[in-house]
Design a protein around this motif. Structure first.
Motif, short mmCIF file in Angstrom:
data_model
loop_
_atom_site.label_atom_id
_atom_site.label_comp_id
_atom_site.label_asym_id
_atom_site.label_seq_id
_atom_site.Cartn_x
_atom_site.Cartn_y
_atom_site.Cartn_z
N PRO A 42 0.82 -1.21 0.00
CA PRO A 42 0.00 0.00 0.00
C PRO A 42 0.86 1.27 0.00
O PRO A 42 1.97 1.29 0.54
CB PRO A 42 -0.81 -0.12 1.30
CG PRO A 42 -0.89 -1.59 1.55
CD PRO A 42 0.44 -2.13 1.08
N THR A 59 -1.37 0.28 -6.77
CA THR A 59 -0.78 -0.61 -5.78
C THR A 59 -1.44 -1.98 -5.83
O THR A 59 -2.62 -2.09 -6.16
CB THR A 59 -0.90 -0.02 -4.36
OG1 THR A 59 -0.32 -0.94 -3.43
CG2 THR A 59 -2.33 0.27 -3.97
N ASN A 61 -1.44 -3.70 -3.08
CA ASN A 61 -1.90 -3.81 -1.68
C ASN A 61 -1.47 -5.11 -1.00
O ASN A 61 -2.20 -5.67 -0.20
CB ASN A 61 -3.42 -3.63 -1.57
CG ASN A 61 -3.81 -2.19 -1.77
OD1 ASN A 61 -3.16 -1.27 -1.26
ND2 ASN A 61 -4.87 -1.97 -2.53
N SER A 63 0.67 -7.43 1.58
CA SER A 63 1.19 -7.25 2.93
C SER A 63 2.70 -7.03 2.83
O SER A 63 3.37 -7.74 2.08
CB SER A 63 0.89 -8.49 3.76
OG SER A 63 1.62 -8.45 4.97
#
Length: 69
Positions: A42, A59, A61, A63
């Motif tokens: 992100p 993005t 996104n 982790s």
């Protein structure tokens, strides 16, 4: 002919590498390329600021744990 470039970056936080990605994109745009930056994680400070200045940034996104694999 449209010259398009996609720049893949792990992230756009605060750092020298991130600054270089933004500067590279800026210079390519100045040379007539259509540039999109794709961040794996992100967006944070630098990415959000660049996006607010008109850079085309997306993005995945992911982790942050998985972006370093």
């Amino acid at each position: 002919m449209n010259k398009k470039i996609l720049i893949l970056s792990t992230g756009l936080g605060l750092g020298g590498a991130e600054q270089q990605v933004i500067e590279l994109a800026f210079n390519l745009i100045q040379r007539g390329y259509q540039v999109k930056i794709l961040s794996m994680v992100p967006l944070v400070i630098m990415g959000l600021e660049a996006q607010s200045h008109g850079f085309d940034i997306a993005t995945l996104n992911m982790s942050p744990i998985f972006s370093n694999l």
